[in-house]
Write an enzyme that holds these catalytic residues in place. Structure first.
Site, PDB file in Angstrom:
ATOM      1  N   HIS A   1      10.269  10.496   0.934  1.00 52.14           N
ATOM      2  CA  HIS A   1       9.212  10.618   1.652  1.00 52.14           C
ATOM      3  C   HIS A   1       9.711  10.390   2.939  1.00 52.14           C
ATOM      4  CE1 HIS A   1       5.602  10.540  -0.968  1.00 52.14           C
ATOM      5  NE2 HIS A   1       6.070   9.785  -1.615  1.00 52.14           N
TER       6      HIS A   1
ATOM      7  N   GLU B   1     -16.986  -9.372   1.485  1.00 55.43           N
ATOM      8  CA  GLU B   1     -15.670 -10.035   1.227  1.00 55.43           C
ATOM      9  C   GLU B   1     -14.666 -10.518   1.863  1.00 55.43           C
ATOM     10  OE1 GLU B   1     -16.923  -6.267   0.973  1.00 55.43           O
ATOM     11  OE2 GLU B   1     -16.912  -5.550  -0.456  1.00 55.43           O
TER      12      GLU B   1
ATOM     13  N   GLU C   1       8.630  11.007   5.311  1.00 54.44           N
ATOM     14  CA  GLU C   1       7.282  11.337   7.008  1.00 54.44           C
ATOM     15  C   GLU C   1       7.353   9.588   6.898  1.00 54.44           C
ATOM     16  OE1 GLU C   1       7.613  12.110   4.000  1.00 54.44           O
ATOM     17  OE2 GLU C   1       5.350  11.876   2.527  1.00 54.44           O
TER      18      GLU C   1
ATOM     19  N   CYS D   1       8.055  15.331  -2.380  1.00 61.96           N
ATOM     20  CA  CYS D   1       8.074  14.425  -3.108  1.00 61.96           C
ATOM     21  C   CYS D   1       7.023  15.676  -4.913  1.00 61.96           C
ATOM     22  CB  CYS D   1       7.176  13.416  -3.222  1.00 61.96           C
ATOM     23  SG  CYS D   1       7.148  12.108  -4.412  1.00 61.96           S
TER      24      CYS D   1
ATOM     25  N   PHE E   1       7.937  19.169  -3.852  1.00 58.39           N
ATOM     26  CA  PHE E   1       9.841  18.913  -3.887  1.00 58.39           C
ATOM     27  C   PHE E   1       9.955  19.752  -5.593  1.00 58.39           C
ATOM     28  CE2 PHE E   1      12.438  16.555  -6.780  1.00 58.39           C
ATOM     29  CZ  PHE E   1      13.525  16.984  -6.147  1.00 58.39           C
TER      30      PHE E   1
ATOM     31  N   ASP F   1     -19.115  -7.871   6.486  1.00 57.63           N
ATOM     32  CA  ASP F   1     -19.104  -7.971   4.591  1.00 57.63           C
ATOM     33  C   ASP F   1     -18.390  -8.889   4.225  1.00 57.63           C
ATOM     34  OD1 ASP F   1     -18.122  -4.963   6.042  1.00 57.63           O
ATOM     35  OD2 ASP F   1     -16.069  -5.403   5.650  1.00 57.63           O
TER      36      ASP F   1
HETATM   37  N1  GLN Z   1       3.837  12.388  -9.708  1.00 57.86           N
HETATM   38  C1  GLN Z   1       4.850  12.911  -8.751  1.00 57.86           C
HETATM   39  C2  GLN Z   1       5.752  11.590  -9.920  1.00 57.86           C
HETATM   40  O1  GLN Z   1       5.483  10.667 -10.039  1.00 57.86           O
HETATM   41  C3  GLN Z   1       5.115  13.045  -7.446  1.00 57.86           C
HETATM   42  C4  GLN Z   1       4.429  11.416  -6.753  1.00 57.86           C
HETATM   43  C5  GLN Z   1       4.425  12.232  -5.517  1.00 57.86           C
HETATM   44  O2  GLN Z   1       4.581  12.837  -4.551  1.00 57.86           O
HETATM   45  N2  GLN Z   1       4.351  10.631  -4.573  1.00 57.86           N
HETATM   46  O3  GLN Z   1       7.090  11.411  -9.703  1.00 57.86           O
END
Ligand code: GLN
Length: 546
Positions: free
Chosen positions: A508, A150, A510, A382, A385, A148
């Protein structure tokens, strides 16, 4: 004293260089060596935070708020360490620094060039990681494929590191695909030979070659790779398809790779202690139950788009003796025809994942509401939620057309609004609320039950928040706001009592899940999903009818 291992890839991208490098790290770690990982991404973005997950795959978030490549997630999970954002080097960062120095006059009188100025900056960053951590080995993966355009300055920089640090302190590992010809069932090594030649043309002779193949390569293919790669056969290894990626360190070490690397780098020979890792791998392989999870979001073809969520679910399921089946259900289908929501009935749990932008959100809101009404275990992450809060506002608090201003700037009920510090920002890159922030959990809540503590530190990536003007209305209608930022200014966790499991988190979780150490929110969700699987729900319904 630090040694350097560089991993390059050939033939195709996505051959699992990241997994091989994480596995090398593990082989060294189980021998008691201190390691860390660097990922180089040769694109011009300063970080991947401005790319969408369909383009790039998941955006991983570090404790220190880096929006970084998903391979860094593999390194954290395999090595059980936290990495920092400066361990993901991009061309954007390199050029930014060099051009800034030029403007400051630090190169006065000189013509600023790729060699030596760009290559020096690349080396400086790699050495800085090594020095900071007093490590035995620093592993660096060069993203993309050899050849590549880059990638050239990076290959030149790591070639120079061999010259500067010497043969005993540097090791080049080349990972390349060995396809199997469908018609004859033969393993074809020619593409790999070409990629090794390409690497040599740049001045790098690999020390180790890892053939990525569907199955263990035969002795003939191995001999060919060694001959054309100018390395002994004992330096050729094969990463073949396995049931779980966490087996890869074991299959490579079994072939003698850990031993070979230690010998080649002059590291003390130590017996590896695989006992812990073996136990983890067994928990994945031996899981006998099955749990089916529906992910309701914008449909994506790229399996890598939500890799940390997939892994977190697998870690949680393995800890419960189960294998997880994750099905993507396109939320736009619920918008077209809400009777499609019935599809969710056969699942044990529902996740509404993170996301950005209005498309597909009405369907996510419907899914969050459906899970609440039907008593299906629910985890909103996120954006998920946020949509669960919108669903509650609309269907329980009767706030018609309630929404996030991200989806509808003119909503009469802005349940989610931009955080004040997010208004009027000039730069989109690196400007969200990012990284680890402390969260205070209310006692006697589901969240408290899961985490077993009042304080947690979790990683964030968002611009919107639950509008404080609506906190009271939500609580008055029965939603429990069970976690807040430590300054009390923003809602971090919501839950709905008298439901088998209904949890939404602004952060998050995860990104902190590790094999053998499942993250509590995911573990609780998967446990609930197993407990309330369809059979159990049907039985419950019958009893209620009786
Ligand atoms: N879009 C939403 C915010 O900016 C949630 C972001 C996300 O799910 N990581 O608050």
């Amino acid at each position: 004293m630090t040694k350097f291992i560089f991993v390059t890839g050939g033939v195709l991208s996505s051959v699992g260089k990241g997994i091989v490098m994480a596995s090398i790290g593990k082989m060294l770690q189980v021998r008691g060596f201190r390691v860390t990982a660097i990922k180089i991404d040769p694109y011009l973005n300063v970080d991947c935070g401005t790319m969408n997950p369909y383009q790039h795959g998941e955006i991983f978030v570090t404790e220190d708020g880096g929006e970084i490549d998903l391979d860094m997630g593999h390194y954290e999970r395999f090595l059980d360490i936290n990495l920092t954002k400066d361990q993901n080097i991009t061309t954007g960062q390199i050029y930014w620094t060099v051009i800034d120095k030029e403007r400051r006059g630090e190169y006065l009188g000189k013509c600023v060039q790729i060699v030596p100025h760009i290559t020096d900056e690349i080396k400086r960053r790699i050495y800085a990681v090594a020095e900071r951590n007093s490590l035995d080995v620093v592993l660096t993966e060069i993203g993309g494929t050899v050849g590549d355009i880059e990638g050239l300055p990076y290959l030149e920089a790591v070639r120079q590191i061999r010259v500067e640090k010497g043969y005993e302190k540097t090791l080049y590992v080349h990972v390349a695909l060995v396809p199997i010809l469908h018609v004859t069932g033969e393993e074809k090594t020619k593409p790999l030979q070409h990629s090794v030649n390409e690497l040599r043309r740049i001045g790098i002779q690999p020390d180790i070659i890892v053939a990525r193949c569907q199955r263990m390569i035969g002795s003939e293919a191995k001999a060919k790779i060694a001959l054309f790669g100018t390395i002994p056969e004992s330096a050729v290894f094969c990463s073949y398809d396995v049931e779980t990626i966490y087996q890869v360190p074991l299959i490579l070490d079994y072939q003698g790779m850990g031993e070979y690397i230690c010998q080649r780098l002059g590291l003390e020979r130590r017996k590896p202690d695989w006992s812990l890792w073996n136990g983890i791998v067994r928990s994945f392989l031996d899981a006998s139950k099955k749990v089916r999870i529906a992910m309701c979001g914008k449909y994506t073809n790229l399996a890598d788009s939500y890799i940390s969520i997939n892994e977190a679910l697998k870690h949680a399921a393995a800890a419960c003796g189960a294998k997880v089946q994750i099905d993507w259900i396109d939320s736009e289908g619920f918008e077209r025809d809400p009777s499609n929501l019935k599809k969710l009935e056969s699942y044990d749990g529902i996740i509404v994942p993170p996301g950005f932008g209005a498309r597909g959100t009405e369907g996510k809101i419907l899914a969050a509401n459906y899970a609440r009404e039907r008593g299906l275990p629910f985890l909103g992450i996120c954006f998920g939620f946020q949509m669960a809060v919108v669903a509650f506002a609309r269907y329980i608090c009767n706030l018609k057309d309630a929404n996030s201003t991200e989806n509808d700037p003119d909503t009469p009920h802005p349940i989610l609004d931009l955080m004040p510090e997010q208004r009027g920002l000039e730069y989109k890159g690196g400007s969200m609320r990012l990284g680890a922030h402390e969260i205070i959990i209310k006692p006697k809540t589901l969240a408290y039950n899961l985490y077993g503590t009042e304080k947690i530190l979790e990683r964030h990536r968002h611009r919107w928040e639950v509008n404080p003007k609506y906190w009271q209305i939500l609580e008055a209608h029965g939603m429990v706001l069970s976690g807040f930022s430590s300054d009390g200014r923003r809602v971090e966790i919501i839950e709905i009592p008298n439901h088998p499991f209904y949890l939404g988190v602004q952060f998050h979780p995860e990104f902190k899940s590790r094999p053998g150490k499942p993250e509590p929110a995911y573990k609780g969700f998967v446990e609930a999903a197993i407990r309330c699987n369809m059979g159990a729900r049907k039985k419950n319904e019958k009893e209620i009818i009786k």
